[in-house]
Write an enzyme that holds these catalytic residues in place. Structure first.
Site, PDB file in Angstrom:
ATOM      1  N   LYS A 138     -10.245  12.242 -32.769  1.00 33.10           N
ATOM      2  CA  LYS A 138     -10.710  11.298 -33.789  1.00 33.10           C
ATOM      3  C   LYS A 138     -11.071  12.078 -35.058  1.00 33.10           C
ATOM      4  O   LYS A 138     -10.187  12.518 -35.768  1.00 33.10           O
ATOM      5  CB  LYS A 138     -11.905  10.495 -33.266  1.00 33.10           C
ATOM      6  CG  LYS A 138     -11.517   9.403 -32.252  1.00 33.10           C
ATOM      7  CD  LYS A 138     -11.323   9.895 -30.877  1.00 33.10           C
ATOM      8  CE  LYS A 138     -11.289   8.817 -29.835  1.00 33.10           C
ATOM      9  NZ  LYS A 138     -10.985   9.342 -28.503  1.00 33.10           N
ATOM     10  N   ARG A 157     -11.922  -5.150 -26.420  1.00 34.24           N
ATOM     11  CA  ARG A 157     -13.195  -4.473 -26.199  1.00 34.24           C
ATOM     12  C   ARG A 157     -14.220  -5.530 -25.816  1.00 34.24           C
ATOM     13  O   ARG A 157     -15.168  -5.801 -26.528  1.00 34.24           O
ATOM     14  CB  ARG A 157     -13.668  -3.703 -27.448  1.00 34.24           C
ATOM     15  CG  ARG A 157     -12.783  -2.599 -27.907  1.00 34.24           C
ATOM     16  CD  ARG A 157     -12.920  -1.289 -27.162  1.00 34.24           C
ATOM     17  NE  ARG A 157     -12.341  -1.208 -25.850  1.00 34.24           N
ATOM     18  CZ  ARG A 157     -12.228  -0.082 -25.152  1.00 34.24           C
ATOM     19  NH1 ARG A 157     -12.669   1.057 -25.621  1.00 34.24           N
ATOM     20  NH2 ARG A 157     -11.701  -0.079 -23.949  1.00 34.24           N
ATOM     21  N   TYR A 171      -2.920  34.050 -22.674  1.00 35.86           N
ATOM     22  CA  TYR A 171      -3.687  33.312 -21.670  1.00 35.86           C
ATOM     23  C   TYR A 171      -5.190  33.452 -21.930  1.00 35.86           C
ATOM     24  O   TYR A 171      -5.943  32.497 -21.790  1.00 35.86           O
ATOM     25  CB  TYR A 171      -3.356  33.825 -20.250  1.00 35.86           C
ATOM     26  CG  TYR A 171      -3.987  32.944 -19.194  1.00 35.86           C
ATOM     27  CD1 TYR A 171      -3.321  31.821 -18.721  1.00 35.86           C
ATOM     28  CD2 TYR A 171      -5.278  33.201 -18.713  1.00 35.86           C
ATOM     29  CE1 TYR A 171      -3.904  30.983 -17.790  1.00 35.86           C
ATOM     30  CE2 TYR A 171      -5.873  32.368 -17.790  1.00 35.86           C
ATOM     31  CZ  TYR A 171      -5.179  31.263 -17.336  1.00 35.86           C
ATOM     32  OH  TYR A 171      -5.773  30.425 -16.426  1.00 35.86           O
ATOM     33  N   PHE A 228      -9.181  -1.925 -17.716  1.00 34.07           N
ATOM     34  CA  PHE A 228      -8.517  -2.466 -18.908  1.00 34.07           C
ATOM     35  C   PHE A 228      -7.242  -1.729 -19.278  1.00 34.07           C
ATOM     36  O   PHE A 228      -6.353  -2.282 -19.893  1.00 34.07           O
ATOM     37  CB  PHE A 228      -9.486  -2.440 -20.102  1.00 34.07           C
ATOM     38  CG  PHE A 228     -10.050  -1.062 -20.327  1.00 34.07           C
ATOM     39  CD1 PHE A 228     -11.183  -0.650 -19.658  1.00 34.07           C
ATOM     40  CD2 PHE A 228      -9.419  -0.167 -21.158  1.00 34.07           C
ATOM     41  CE1 PHE A 228     -11.674   0.638 -19.828  1.00 34.07           C
ATOM     42  CE2 PHE A 228      -9.895   1.124 -21.333  1.00 34.07           C
ATOM     43  CZ  PHE A 228     -11.031   1.516 -20.654  1.00 34.07           C
ATOM     44  N   PHE A 240     -20.047   3.812 -23.402  1.00 32.26           N
ATOM     45  CA  PHE A 240     -18.629   3.930 -23.701  1.00 32.26           C
ATOM     46  C   PHE A 240     -17.921   4.083 -22.355  1.00 32.26           C
ATOM     47  O   PHE A 240     -18.448   4.694 -21.429  1.00 32.26           O
ATOM     48  CB  PHE A 240     -18.311   5.103 -24.642  1.00 32.26           C
ATOM     49  CG  PHE A 240     -16.848   5.082 -25.013  1.00 32.26           C
ATOM     50  CD1 PHE A 240     -16.353   4.075 -25.834  1.00 32.26           C
ATOM     51  CD2 PHE A 240     -15.948   5.994 -24.465  1.00 32.26           C
ATOM     52  CE1 PHE A 240     -14.992   3.993 -26.112  1.00 32.26           C
ATOM     53  CE2 PHE A 240     -14.589   5.909 -24.753  1.00 32.26           C
ATOM     54  CZ  PHE A 240     -14.109   4.899 -25.568  1.00 32.26           C
TER      55      PHE A 240
END
Ligand code: P61
Length: 476
Positions: A277, A401, A91, A468, A143
């Protein structure tokens, strides 16, 4: 002579030869495969209607080639998988946290690290700690999740990106740059004390994966020092940004991606990261800062929303995979082939005059839906329509987008009408082959040829936040 001409015309050429260069190849080979399946056109029509023409609402098993996102969809290496077996699931004080901390300190150069479950967890913490209600947050294009967290913390986002970023046809090499005149004008109008920080993204996602130059971040640092304004970096695709600096900026051709990354980060006060990413993992994120006082606050808040400060919502094995992924992600040959694959698809589409954002950016091809469907007004959702048509034609999933992603102005309730109305073909890292890219290019061309017969969409369900993701549409 005649014979040679004939030969030249009909001798098969590699793709590199077709584009007048030597080919490149991925610096890896495939050890495990995941079968793909393609359902029939009739089935695709049915599931598309059921999904309200929204590619986020499709089931993955109904998708053939998935270019929705490069987020969490990459393939991990054998080393990362081996690292997963070394997970220390204590933990508190997991050894994997210290490995992650060391990797970020080494490659990004920041001092203090807070792990989070993914990028938006980091955006949430940073926004809550550094934004005071009523302050402005200038940045190089919005963003979706970043702006929402800034707004939820009481801030107002102000776009200060260079004008070229809003023009899909401008070939400016650093379309992610901040326009310092816009920033200065904001400070003159609102006062430096009303600026929370500058929100700087490395390769700007919504602009088409466009880079920021080293000269720009240096100038930004100097500018912000005059006013004592902090600069925080969205480092999500900063490795890809480093590649463009190496390729395009004088003085950086002989520097490694790792050196460029570290130098760029050194001009900022901290960063947040979606490790899904650049860092080559399926889940994870982190925040990193240099100021010990700010770190104390973030480290305290992370336990409220994410988990203890040595795991922040992640399993030990996830942190290990990120630590190894960071080291792999800055290898020059990796980045070159990753961006090379995006460009390969871009080259094919450009050769066929398909309208798209140029220069091709780091992680995706952004089709220009405004020009693709020039007969559709923006409030008939051209980019959403394009994503739906591409899926119908070939089972390829892409992402809107444009106006649907831009949402509404919280003050007036009107749609934001972004200049860029784009459909993103996002390439996951180390997942698809060149043959998949050929199939994608041909599918885009097929729907382009049908463009004039294509109808737009109307929105019939609109959720309150980040609409979206869950909105539903019907064909007009
Ligand atoms: C993407 F449709 N990006 O591009 P998280 N900063 C940046 C991102 O690209 C990013 C995050 C922060 C996604 C996933 C996604 O509107 C959408 O780890 C530059 O996803 O929380 C994420 O990182 C947030 C897709 C996010 C969207 C928001 O596909």
């Amino acid at each position: 002579m005649k014979g040679t001409q004939h030969m030249d015309q009909f001798t098969p050429k590699t793709m590199g030869q077709q584009f007048g260069r030597r080919s490149w190849a991925e610096p890896w080979k495939i050890k495990m495969v995941e079968p793909l399946r393609m359902i029939s056109r009739e089935q695709r029509q049915k599931v598309l209607v059921e999904a309200g023409y929204n590619t986020f609402l499709l089931k993955s098993e109904d998708v053939y080639i998935d270019l929705l996102t490069d987020s969490g969809t990459g393939a991990m290496s054998d080393r990362q998988w081996a690292g997963m077996m070394l997970g220390d699931e204590a933990y508190a004080g997991s050894r994997n946290f210290y490995n992650l901390e060391a990797a970020i300190q080494t490659y990004y150069g920041y001092k203090y690290i807070v792990p989070t479950h993914q990028g938006r967890g980091a955006e949430h913490l940073l926004s809550q700690v550094v934004i005071q209600r009523g302050q402005f947050v200038p940045g190089n294009m919005y963003f979706t999740t970043t702006r929402l967290h800034q707004e939820l913390a009481g801030g107002t986002f102000v776009d200060v990106i260079v004008d070229e970023a809003h023009d899909p046809q401008s070939l400016y090499p650093f379309k992610g740059n901040i326009d310092l005149d816009k920033l200065e004008a904001l400070v003159q109008r609102e006062g430096a004390q009303n600026i929370a920080y500058v929100s700087l993204a490395g390769t700007v996602n919504m602009a088409g994966g466009q880079p920021v130059s080293m000269a720009n971040v240096k100038a930004l640092r100097q500018w912000s020092n005059q006013y004592g304004i902090k600069v925080f970096l969205d480092a999500t695709r900063m490795v890809e940004n480093a590649f463009f600096i190496q390729e395009r900026e004088a003085g950086y051709a002989d520097k490694s991606i790792a050196e460029i990354l570290c130098e760029f980060c050194s001009y900022t006060d901290g960063a947040w990261m979606s490790a899904k990413k650049d860092n080559l993992v399926n889940i994870g994120g982190w925040l990193a800062v240099n100021d010990p006082v700010l770190f104390e606050e973030l480290r305290n808040l992370v336990i409220v929303f994410e988990g203890l400060h040595t795991y922040g919502g992640l399993a030990g094995r996830d942190m290990e995979a990120i630590a190894i992924g960071i080291a792999e992600s800055v290898q020059d040959d990796h980045v070159r082939s990753r961006i090379g694959q995006v460009r390969y698809l871009g080259d094919l589409l450009s050769a066929w005059d398909i309208p798209m954002v140029l220069p091709v950016g780091g992680h995706a091809i952004f089709l220009d839906a405004r020009r693709f469907y020039s007969h559709l007004p923006q409030d008939q959702f051209p980019a959403q329509t394009l994503a739906a048509e591409l899926y119908l034609d070939s089972g390829i999933r892409s992402m809107e987008r444009g106006i649907a992603s831009a949402g509404r102005d919280p003050k007036t309730g009107d749609h934001y009408y972004p200049k860029l109305e784009l459909t993103r073909l996002t390439i996951p890292r180390r997942v698809y082959t060149q043959a998949h890219m050929d199939v994608v290019a041909e599918a885009v061309r097929a729907i382009y040829e049908e463009r004039e017969r294509t109808h737009g969409l109307k929105m019939v369900y609109e959720p309150k936040y980040l609409r979206f993701f869950q909105a539903r549409f019907e064909q007009l």
